[in-house]
Design a protein around this motif. Sequence first.
Motif, mmCIF file in Angstrom:
data_model
loop_
_atom_site.group_PDB
_atom_site.id
_atom_site.type_symbol
_atom_site.label_atom_id
_atom_site.label_comp_id
_atom_site.label_asym_id
_atom_site.label_seq_id
_atom_site.Cartn_x
_atom_site.Cartn_y
_atom_site.Cartn_z
ATOM 1 N N ILE A 1 0.851 -1.186 0.000
ATOM 2 C CA ILE A 1 0.000 0.000 0.000
ATOM 3 C C ILE A 1 0.884 1.232 0.000
ATOM 4 O O ILE A 1 1.700 1.420 0.901
ATOM 5 C CB ILE A 1 -0.916 0.018 1.249
ATOM 6 N N ILE A 2 0.733 2.061 -1.009
ATOM 7 C CA ILE A 2 1.464 3.323 -1.067
ATOM 8 C C ILE A 2 0.461 4.376 -1.506
ATOM 9 O O ILE A 2 0.043 4.422 -2.634
ATOM 10 C CB ILE A 2 2.696 3.261 -1.983
ATOM 11 N N ASP A 3 -0.004 5.163 -0.554
ATOM 12 C CA ASP A 3 -1.146 6.033 -0.797
ATOM 13 C C ASP A 3 -0.992 7.306 0.005
ATOM 14 O O ASP A 3 -1.101 7.293 1.223
ATOM 15 C CB ASP A 3 -2.413 5.271 -0.386
ATOM 16 N N ASP A 4 -0.769 8.406 -0.671
ATOM 17 C CA ASP A 4 -0.563 9.654 0.055
ATOM 18 C C ASP A 4 -1.866 10.289 0.551
ATOM 19 O O ASP A 4 -1.849 11.292 1.235
ATOM 20 C CB ASP A 4 0.235 10.651 -0.790
ATOM 21 N N ILE B 1 -0.510 5.750 6.263
ATOM 22 C CA ILE B 1 0.416 6.432 5.369
ATOM 23 C C ILE B 1 0.398 7.927 5.705
ATOM 24 O O ILE B 1 -0.660 8.496 5.976
ATOM 25 C CB ILE B 1 0.004 6.239 3.888
ATOM 26 N N GLY B 2 1.562 8.548 5.704
ATOM 27 C CA GLY B 2 1.674 9.980 5.964
ATOM 28 C C GLY B 2 1.895 10.331 7.427
ATOM 29 O O GLY B 2 2.271 11.450 7.754
ATOM 30 N N MET B 3 1.679 9.357 8.311
ATOM 31 C CA MET B 3 1.892 9.577 9.746
ATOM 32 C C MET B 3 3.398 9.697 10.017
ATOM 33 O O MET B 3 4.210 9.090 9.335
ATOM 34 C CB MET B 3 1.311 8.387 10.514
ATOM 35 N N SER B 4 3.762 10.447 11.025
ATOM 36 C CA SER B 4 5.183 10.549 11.375
ATOM 37 C C SER B 4 5.676 9.195 11.878
ATOM 38 O O SER B 4 4.932 8.451 12.523
ATOM 39 C CB SER B 4 5.407 11.618 12.442
ATOM 40 N N TYR C 1 3.962 -6.933 9.699
ATOM 41 C CA TYR C 1 3.847 -6.028 8.553
ATOM 42 C C TYR C 1 5.157 -5.261 8.415
ATOM 43 O O TYR C 1 5.997 -5.272 9.310
ATOM 44 C CB TYR C 1 2.655 -5.069 8.693
ATOM 45 N N TRP C 2 5.324 -4.636 7.257
ATOM 46 C CA TRP C 2 6.514 -3.837 6.981
ATOM 47 C C TRP C 2 6.098 -2.422 6.619
ATOM 48 O O TRP C 2 5.044 -2.195 6.013
ATOM 49 C CB TRP C 2 7.309 -4.415 5.817
ATOM 50 N N ILE C 3 6.938 -1.466 6.995
ATOM 51 C CA ILE C 3 6.717 -0.055 6.674
ATOM 52 C C ILE C 3 7.973 0.483 6.001
ATOM 53 O O ILE C 3 9.090 0.212 6.440
ATOM 54 C CB ILE C 3 6.458 0.772 7.961
ATOM 55 N N GLU C 4 7.777 1.264 4.943
ATOM 56 C CA GLU C 4 8.870 2.054 4.370
ATOM 57 C C GLU C 4 8.640 3.484 4.820
ATOM 58 O O GLU C 4 7.493 3.951 4.869
ATOM 59 C CB GLU C 4 8.845 2.002 2.841
ATOM 60 N N ASP C 5 9.728 4.173 5.139
ATOM 61 C CA ASP C 5 9.605 5.566 5.555
ATOM 62 C C ASP C 5 10.170 6.485 4.488
ATOM 63 O O ASP C 5 11.029 6.109 3.702
ATOM 64 C CB ASP C 5 10.298 5.803 6.894
ATOM 65 N N ASP C 6 9.639 7.684 4.449
ATOM 66 C CA ASP C 6 10.118 8.728 3.543
ATOM 67 C C ASP C 6 11.212 9.478 4.285
ATOM 68 O O ASP C 6 10.938 10.153 5.287
ATOM 69 C CB ASP C 6 8.960 9.654 3.170
ATOM 70 N N ILE C 7 12.438 9.350 3.806
ATOM 71 C CA ILE C 7 13.567 9.958 4.519
ATOM 72 C C ILE C 7 13.548 11.486 4.447
ATOM 73 O O ILE C 7 14.199 12.135 5.242
ATOM 74 C CB ILE C 7 14.923 9.411 4.030
ATOM 75 N N THR D 1 8.161 10.258 7.472
ATOM 76 C CA THR D 1 6.782 9.793 7.590
ATOM 77 C C THR D 1 6.649 8.397 6.987
ATOM 78 O O THR D 1 7.514 7.945 6.229
ATOM 79 C CB THR D 1 5.800 10.731 6.870
ATOM 80 N N VAL D 2 5.553 7.719 7.320
ATOM 81 C CA VAL D 2 5.245 6.405 6.753
ATOM 82 C C VAL D 2 4.917 6.599 5.280
ATOM 83 O O VAL D 2 4.017 7.364 4.927
ATOM 84 C CB VAL D 2 4.055 5.754 7.492
ATOM 85 N N MET D 3 5.664 5.920 4.410
ATOM 86 C CA MET D 3 5.486 6.050 2.968
ATOM 87 C C MET D 3 4.690 4.874 2.388
ATOM 88 O O MET D 3 3.948 5.032 1.428
ATOM 89 C CB MET D 3 6.854 6.133 2.288
ATOM 90 N N SER D 4 4.870 3.685 2.962
ATOM 91 C CA SER D 4 4.154 2.514 2.473
ATOM 92 C C SER D 4 3.982 1.509 3.606
ATOM 93 O O SER D 4 4.712 1.537 4.597
ATOM 94 C CB SER D 4 4.903 1.844 1.320
#
Length: 149
Positions: free
Chosen positions: A73-76, A88-91, A117-123, A127-130
Amino acid sequence: MNNIIKLFVGVGDYKLLSPQKEIEGLLNKNKINYSTEVWNNDNCTPPVKWIIIHATNHLNFFFANDKLFKIYIIDDSSKWILENGIRIGMSMEKAKILDSSLEYDDWNEDWNSKAGYWIEDDINDNTVMSISIFIKEVLDEDEFDKYEW
Protein backbone atom coordinates in the motif's frame (compact mmCIF):
# COMPACT_ATOMS: atom_id res chain seq x y z
CA MET A 1 -15.46 1.20 1.49
CA ASN A 2 -13.79 -0.56 4.38
CA ASN A 3 -10.34 1.04 4.72
CA ILE A 4 -8.92 -1.12 7.52
CA ILE A 5 -5.68 -3.02 6.84
CA LYS A 6 -5.96 -6.38 8.61
CA LEU A 7 -2.74 -8.31 9.13
CA PHE A 8 -2.62 -11.72 7.45
CA VAL A 9 -6.17 -11.07 6.12
CA GLY A 10 -6.25 -8.21 3.62
CA VAL A 11 -7.28 -4.64 2.88
CA GLY A 12 -10.99 -3.91 2.75
CA ASP A 13 -12.56 -6.34 0.26
CA TYR A 14 -9.14 -7.46 -1.07
CA LYS A 15 -8.28 -10.70 0.74
CA LEU A 16 -4.93 -12.47 0.86
CA LEU A 17 -4.80 -15.87 -0.88
CA SER A 18 -7.49 -14.74 -3.36
CA PRO A 19 -6.99 -15.74 -7.00
CA GLN A 20 -5.93 -13.05 -9.47
CA LYS A 21 -9.29 -13.07 -11.33
CA GLU A 22 -11.13 -12.33 -8.08
CA ILE A 23 -8.99 -9.27 -7.36
CA GLU A 24 -9.30 -8.10 -10.97
CA GLY A 25 -13.09 -8.54 -10.68
CA LEU A 26 -13.18 -6.32 -7.58
CA LEU A 27 -11.05 -3.69 -9.30
CA ASN A 28 -13.28 -3.75 -12.38
CA LYS A 29 -16.46 -3.63 -10.25
CA ASN A 30 -15.09 -0.56 -8.44
CA LYS A 31 -13.95 1.01 -11.75
CA ILE A 32 -10.32 1.08 -10.62
CA ASN A 33 -7.76 1.08 -13.41
CA TYR A 34 -4.75 -1.20 -13.13
CA SER A 35 -1.77 -2.58 -14.99
CA THR A 36 -0.08 -5.95 -14.71
CA GLU A 37 3.62 -6.78 -14.48
CA VAL A 38 5.27 -10.23 -14.55
CA TRP A 39 8.44 -11.23 -12.71
CA ASN A 40 9.62 -14.57 -14.11
CA ASN A 41 11.98 -15.38 -11.21
CA ASP A 42 13.91 -17.73 -13.53
CA ASN A 43 16.90 -17.75 -11.19
CA CYS A 44 14.85 -18.92 -8.18
CA THR A 45 14.28 -22.52 -7.12
CA PRO A 46 11.57 -23.29 -7.94
CA PRO A 47 11.16 -20.64 -10.66
CA VAL A 48 7.64 -19.50 -9.72
CA LYS A 49 6.41 -16.55 -11.73
CA TRP A 50 5.07 -13.59 -9.76
CA ILE A 51 2.32 -11.40 -11.18
CA ILE A 52 1.96 -7.90 -9.79
CA ILE A 53 -1.14 -5.77 -10.27
CA HIS A 54 -0.55 -2.04 -9.86
CA ALA A 55 -3.93 -0.42 -9.18
CA THR A 56 -4.69 3.28 -9.32
CA ASN A 57 -6.16 3.08 -5.81
CA HIS A 58 -2.52 2.84 -4.64
CA LEU A 59 -2.67 -0.86 -3.88
CA ASN A 60 -0.22 -3.30 -5.43
CA PHE A 61 -1.14 -6.99 -5.39
CA PHE A 62 1.50 -9.74 -5.57
CA PHE A 63 0.50 -13.22 -6.79
CA ALA A 64 2.33 -16.54 -7.08
CA ASN A 65 0.61 -19.72 -8.27
CA ASP A 66 -2.57 -17.61 -8.66
CA LYS A 67 -2.68 -16.74 -4.94
CA LEU A 68 -2.43 -13.23 -3.52
CA PHE A 69 0.45 -13.36 -1.02
CA LYS A 70 1.29 -9.68 -0.47
CA ILE A 71 -0.42 -6.30 -0.65
CA TYR A 72 1.80 -3.24 -0.88
CA ILE A 73 0.00 0.00 0.00
CA ILE A 74 1.46 3.32 -1.07
CA ASP A 75 -1.15 6.03 -0.80
CA ASP A 76 -0.56 9.65 0.06
CA SER A 77 -4.27 10.24 0.75
CA SER A 78 -3.97 8.32 4.04
CA LYS A 79 -7.25 6.48 3.53
CA TRP A 80 -5.86 3.03 4.46
CA ILE A 81 -5.17 2.41 8.15
CA LEU A 82 -3.77 -0.48 10.18
CA GLU A 83 -5.88 -1.73 13.06
CA ASN A 84 -3.31 -0.22 15.46
CA GLY A 85 -3.87 3.26 13.97
CA ILE A 86 -0.76 3.53 11.79
CA ARG A 87 -1.44 5.08 8.39
CA ILE A 88 0.42 6.43 5.37
CA GLY A 89 1.67 9.98 5.96
CA MET A 90 1.89 9.58 9.75
CA SER A 91 5.18 10.55 11.38
CA MET A 92 7.48 7.62 12.05
CA GLU A 93 7.81 8.84 15.64
CA LYS A 94 4.07 8.41 16.16
CA ALA A 95 4.13 5.04 14.36
CA LYS A 96 6.88 3.82 16.70
CA ILE A 97 4.77 4.89 19.68
CA LEU A 98 1.75 2.98 18.33
CA ASP A 99 3.92 -0.10 17.66
CA SER A 100 6.97 -0.31 19.89
CA SER A 101 8.07 -3.54 18.14
CA LEU A 102 9.00 -1.69 14.92
CA GLU A 103 12.68 -2.31 14.14
CA TYR A 104 14.69 -0.95 11.23
CA ASP A 105 16.01 -3.57 8.78
CA ASP A 106 19.24 -2.24 7.21
CA TRP A 107 19.26 -4.91 4.49
CA ASN A 108 15.75 -4.17 3.17
CA GLU A 109 15.77 -0.52 4.30
CA ASP A 110 12.36 -0.76 5.92
CA TRP A 111 10.75 -1.13 9.34
CA ASN A 112 9.54 -4.57 10.43
CA SER A 113 6.84 -5.09 13.03
CA LYS A 114 6.69 -8.18 15.20
CA ALA A 115 2.93 -8.00 14.58
CA GLY A 116 3.57 -9.00 10.92
CA TYR A 117 3.85 -6.03 8.55
CA TRP A 118 6.51 -3.84 6.98
CA ILE A 119 6.72 -0.05 6.67
CA GLU A 120 8.87 2.05 4.37
CA ASP A 121 9.61 5.57 5.56
CA ASP A 122 10.12 8.73 3.54
CA ILE A 123 13.57 9.96 4.52
CA ASN A 124 12.73 13.50 3.39
CA ASP A 125 10.05 14.09 6.02
CA ASN A 126 10.33 11.00 8.29
CA THR A 127 6.78 9.79 7.59
CA VAL A 128 5.25 6.41 6.75
CA MET A 129 5.49 6.05 2.97
CA SER A 130 4.15 2.51 2.47
CA ILE A 131 2.74 -0.47 4.35
CA SER A 132 3.09 -4.09 3.26
CA ILE A 133 0.96 -6.94 4.55
CA PHE A 134 1.26 -10.57 3.55
CA ILE A 135 0.47 -14.19 4.30
CA LYS A 136 2.16 -15.63 7.41
CA GLU A 137 4.45 -17.82 5.29
CA VAL A 138 6.32 -14.70 4.10
CA LEU A 139 7.84 -14.45 7.58
CA ASP A 140 9.52 -17.85 7.14
CA GLU A 141 11.58 -17.76 3.95
CA ASP A 142 12.00 -21.55 3.77
CA GLU A 143 8.26 -22.10 4.16
CA PHE A 144 7.38 -19.34 1.69
CA ASP A 145 9.79 -20.60 -0.97
CA LYS A 146 8.05 -23.98 -1.05
CA TYR A 147 4.98 -22.23 -2.55
CA GLU A 148 2.70 -24.76 -0.85
CA TRP A 149 0.42 -22.19 0.77
